[in-house]
Write an enzyme that holds these catalytic residues in place. Structure first.
Site, PDB file in Angstrom:
ATOM      1  N   TYR A   1       4.367 -24.793 -17.914  1.00  0.00           N
ATOM      2  CA  TYR A   1       4.538 -23.342 -17.922  1.00  0.00           C
ATOM      3  C   TYR A   1       3.792 -22.785 -16.711  1.00  0.00           C
ATOM      4  CZ  TYR A   1       4.979 -18.659 -20.010  1.00  0.00           C
ATOM      5  OH  TYR A   1       5.288 -17.344 -20.272  1.00  0.00           O
TER       6      TYR A   1
ATOM      7  N   PHE B   1      21.618  -8.285 -30.009  1.00  0.00           N
ATOM      8  CA  PHE B   1      20.310  -7.799 -29.572  1.00  0.00           C
ATOM      9  C   PHE B   1      19.338  -7.930 -30.743  1.00  0.00           C
ATOM     10  CE2 PHE B   1      17.074  -4.849 -28.178  1.00  0.00           C
ATOM     11  CZ  PHE B   1      17.194  -4.765 -26.789  1.00  0.00           C
TER      12      PHE B   1
ATOM     13  N   GLY C   1      15.007  -7.972 -28.237  1.00  0.00           N
ATOM     14  CA  GLY C   1      15.138  -7.506 -26.855  1.00  0.00           C
ATOM     15  C   GLY C   1      14.090  -8.086 -25.914  1.00  0.00           C
TER      16      GLY C   1
ATOM     17  N   LEU D   1      28.719 -17.897 -28.856  1.00  0.00           N
ATOM     18  CA  LEU D   1      29.661 -18.570 -29.762  1.00  0.00           C
ATOM     19  C   LEU D   1      29.789 -17.847 -31.088  1.00  0.00           C
ATOM     20  CD1 LEU D   1      28.510 -22.289 -29.210  1.00  0.00           C
ATOM     21  CD2 LEU D   1      30.262 -21.004 -27.959  1.00  0.00           C
TER      22      LEU D   1
ATOM     23  N   SER E   1      10.231 -21.968 -28.877  1.00  0.00           N
ATOM     24  CA  SER E   1       9.133 -22.876 -29.212  1.00  0.00           C
ATOM     25  C   SER E   1       7.847 -22.069 -29.276  1.00  0.00           C
ATOM     26  CB  SER E   1       9.048 -23.972 -28.151  1.00  0.00           C
ATOM     27  OG  SER E   1       8.302 -25.056 -28.618  1.00  0.00           O
TER      28      SER E   1
ATOM     29  N   ARG F   1      16.623 -21.389 -29.105  1.00  0.00           N
ATOM     30  CA  ARG F   1      15.828 -22.622 -29.256  1.00  0.00           C
ATOM     31  C   ARG F   1      14.373 -22.392 -28.824  1.00  0.00           C
ATOM     32  NH1 ARG F   1      19.104 -27.496 -26.628  1.00  0.00           N
ATOM     33  NH2 ARG F   1      17.713 -28.736 -27.917  1.00  0.00           N
TER      34      ARG F   1
ATOM     35  N   SER G   1      14.158 -11.041 -24.276  1.00  0.00           N
ATOM     36  CA  SER G   1      14.629 -12.057 -23.322  1.00  0.00           C
ATOM     37  C   SER G   1      14.014 -11.859 -21.934  1.00  0.00           C
ATOM     38  CB  SER G   1      16.155 -12.001 -23.203  1.00  0.00           C
ATOM     39  OG  SER G   1      16.590 -12.874 -22.174  1.00  0.00           O
TER      40      SER G   1
END
Lengths: 524, 524
Positions: free
Chosen positions: A443, A126, A129, A261, A210, A208, A131
């Site tokens: 977007y 975390f 937070g 991972l 941007s 990843r 996401s």
């Protein structure tokens, strides 16, 4: 950060009467008053962390850094997608982590993973937070318990090298803090996604990310020069030299791995000098297709702006209406240039010629200044709209220049088709904000009446859009990552053998499978 | 390509008397006359390919595309490193492949891998055969037989998209052919390593190649937008959209995999428009350190040349002496600019200011023209020197700007220390040819008397240099890849867990382990 909304409650957006009228008219839906339930009425599942396990974890991070109280668990019960907020606003924080751990450094993270792997406890890393794809959902995944591993204490500037223009930052460093620390050395990362105020550098690497100025500063993954990653099998360190041909780039395997991972604990980053000069220019184009072509010509030339975006007609119109300004016909592009004085002037002059040749008309700097002053505020407006019974959500993709406009049409049609019904209409807006020599991002922002079953309503629209993306050569995500929400489309994205590769790497690094179960990696 | 030397025998270099004198004087060794043995005296091990296996493979690629004759096997018995050539010149082509296969397309490659995996036959993918690190050595690795998989028939321009500026090329396409096909569309890849005339695009991808104009066009891996890879477990396709956050970039796992994880059969590449204008300028600096600092300032600015290299004092002196020119004191930098007319002029003007400010004195375009006319010829001279009893070999690395000069000194000292003995001296030269914002490459050229045991002599020097690289924060290879020669240093480069990750991916894609055994991936 608010438990039911984005960001700082003091910055909550207001809906002025003009905007209320506009929204209810366009969406053909009356505005309602739907505040979130009070915090004390939110229901959390009980913590399953037993005393022995708690003691084992406290033995690693210290007793005060294992939290099982509801207030902390609620604030780690998911991310900031509209579905996340809808659930919490309605009083449900299920799933919630059984505990939240606050390790102090890499070694504590490493030992937490060893304990959790041995004890069969799921671990959800975390960062900020933020996401919006379910990436921090505390899924137990069949394990005995699930803990959120909050990395906020890994907040140091580990090292800085102004000769090589690199810095190593703790994964939990949030961007404003990173920028403040690097500014003392005259440097910047130049990474400004909309989540900028809260997101962490570890999260950027794991997803990843941007930023808004990716044309000039590059994607986050292109800034990463080294990583330190804790895994249940030990520590993996990647990178260092600026380039190498010593086998596959294992750093790139950790970038985008979303905590499945390993847990990224330190990120080595390329820095840039802080710009001496910022120059803004907006342009008007007769239509979106012409504006997109103009951005393509820039992206494929040797002289580019630092930031370049073009809004479709719908987003141009809504933006002007919300700002109380007269809408210019057609669509608008906003460009920004950063660098040294003369270099910026020369670059802007060259781009000006290209934009005029591509059919643009100059609008001066004001629309860009307006965009800059609102660039981080859209999530606040989203929350205010939710309280008024309006769903506002975003989704994004990228494709080659050749595929871009057909994809744009397909996704727009899919969203409109899924949402135009007896509960009201939908406004679908789109902009291109990240351009590359071979293609660009799209977007989308969607606003629609929440209706009787808002979660199902949005889920239907999201599914339709995602299917359209997969069918029209788009990627299922350009910069929001996969999490739970995009996982059903991952098999199509990477193929069955791609899935096997990810599962093989996971089995090598996380043989117990405790790292962020249910995210990213498709089932066999 | 000659079996005992680089390239086209008609282009063999000559040693003029002045150069002979210079070489023998500097190296304190008499020149000898050591021609290679005649081809008919080269000893090859017998082919172990049985009739049944031959039939199975002929069933896939056609009988005429399974070759077991000595002439073909000799020409696939290894790459083009100095040790490779020393062995063959002395009459040994052991190991040699038991057969050479010439598949027609992806599907035939795919089926060859399935047959070889089932029959326990090692497969060595073979592009241009230009490896200088043992990457195409036909090692049997405990399997029943070993075949070289020559990809030259995969030589098509599969597709081209001048809107998105991408092209898909068969892996066997050699660079001049690629450039000719793309030139018909007004495009170029801009990838020109020294091996340019023979190397294949599949080989570039498999080894993370870097071309002489990488400052402007980027490394080969940065040009790759998609890959098609045949593996014993099926086909893996990666990439397409210009950017994605849909999990780790699996294409980056195949780039640099050197045929150990799969056989790259098609490469999707970003193209550039062919430059309208090329502008060259050379500069002189008082010493290497000052020249390196000048290149650092360029690499960290927003305005860069397309090609930039700086030679150390030794390489500057030898270059001038070989060209019969007066050596300027200090060291030389060569810069090239490619693009449109006005853009190139503006960029060159800005760089000119920076180079003067960094202590450079302009030398005009002639030294760059001289370099351009000789840029692909060094391997021919190497072969002529071998025939005169002089070892000439190269090795390379990269490091951060901070680590670069200490690494340069350490490697130079290691090479000199390993080679200065009673058999003669050594000339160690170095240049920086690839620069990045965070660091640069170092490319060493070494010349020394071959001595009584040239293979052992070079091996000693290479080991000393590699140990110095590992000890001084360099990468074991910036663009030559790993093959067999750098494999002993891979464990240090990627760590034990990195090795496990590579072995796990290999087990998933090549469970029989038949793909290029003995290369790249370190032993547990």
């Amino acid at each position: 950060m608010s438990w039911f909304a984005w960001g700082d409650p003091a910055k909550a957006a207001t809906l002025d009467p003009g905007l209320r009228d506009l929204v209810s008219q366009v969406l053909r839906a009356p505005l309602e008053d739907l505040p979130p339930v009070p915090e004390e009425r939110v229901e959390l599942p009980p913590s399953l962390l037993g005393a022995r396990l708690r003691e084992a974890l406290a033995g690693v991070v210290g007793d005060g850094h294992v939290r099982t109280d509801d207030a902390v668990r609620l604030r780690h019960s998911g991310g900031k997608s509209t579905p996340d907020l809808l659930s919490r606003r309605a009083g449900s924080a299920d799933p919630a982590p059984d505990a939240v751990l606050y390790p102090a450094d890499h070694d504590e993270v490493q030992r937490v993973l060893e304990v959790c792997s041995a004890e069969r406890v799921a671990v959800v890393p975390f960062g900020g937070g933020t996401s919006v794809v379910g990436g921090v959902a505390p899924l137990r995944g069949g394990f005995r318990a699930v803990v959120a591993l909050d990395l906020r204490r890994l907040d140091r500037l580990v090292s800085v090298d102004t000769t090589s223009m690199t810095a190593v930052l703790g994964a939990g460093v949030r961007t404003p803090h990173a920028e403040a620390m690097l500014a003392e050395h005259g440097c910047t990362l130049g990474h400004l996604p909309q989540s900028y105020e809260y997101a962490s550098v570890g999260g950027y690497a794991a997803t990843r990310s941007s930023g808004q100025a990716s044309s000039g500063y590059g994607r986050f993954e292109d800034m990463v020069v080294s990583l330190r990653v804790a895994t249940p099998r030990g520590t993996l360190e990647t990178g260092g030299p600026p380039a190498s041909a010593a086998g596959p780039d294992l750093g790139r395997l950790m970038l985008g791995s979303e905590g499945t991972l390993g847990v990224i604990t330190e990120v080595g980053l390329r820095m840039r000098r802080r710009p001496e000069r910022v120059l803004d220019e907006a342009w008007s184009f007769p239509d979106f297709a012409t504006g997109v072509e103009a951005l393509r010509s820039l992206a494929q030339s040797d002289v580019r702006p630092t930031m370049a975006r073009v809004l479709d007609e719908s987003e141009t119109f809504v933006g002007a209406a919300m700002g109380g300004r007269e809408a210019t016909p057609g669509c608008q592009a906003v460009l920004g240039f950063e660098g040294t004085g003369t270099e910026v002037e020369a670059r802007a002059a060259s781009v000006r010629e290209a934009m005029a040749a591509a059919g643009g008309a100059p609008l001066g700097p004001d629309p860009v200044a307006h965009w800059r002053s609102n660039r981080f505020s859209a999530p606040y407006l989203r929350d205010t709209l939710l309280s008024a019974g309006i769903l506002a959500e975003t989704l994004e993709t990228a494709a080659s220049w050749t595929d871009l406009l057909p994809l744009y049409t397909a996704v727009s049609d899919a969203l409109t088709g899924a949402l135009e019904d007896e509960e009201g209409g939908a406004v679908v807006m789109c902009h291109v904000s990240h351009t590359y020599p071979t293609g660009a991002s799209l977007y989308f922002t969607v606003a629609t009446a929440a209706g009787a079953a808002p979660l199902e309503r949005w889920s239907r629209a999201k599914r339709a859009a995602s299917d359209a993306i997969a069918a029209h050569h788009g990627t299922i995500t350009h910069h929001h990552a996969v999490g739970t929400d995009h996982r059903p489309w991952m098999a199509a994205e990477i193929g069955p053998l791609g899935g096997e590769v990810l599962r093989a790497v996971k089995a090598a690094l996380d043989p117990g499978g405790v790292l962020n179960p249910g995210k990213l990696i498709p089932e066999p």
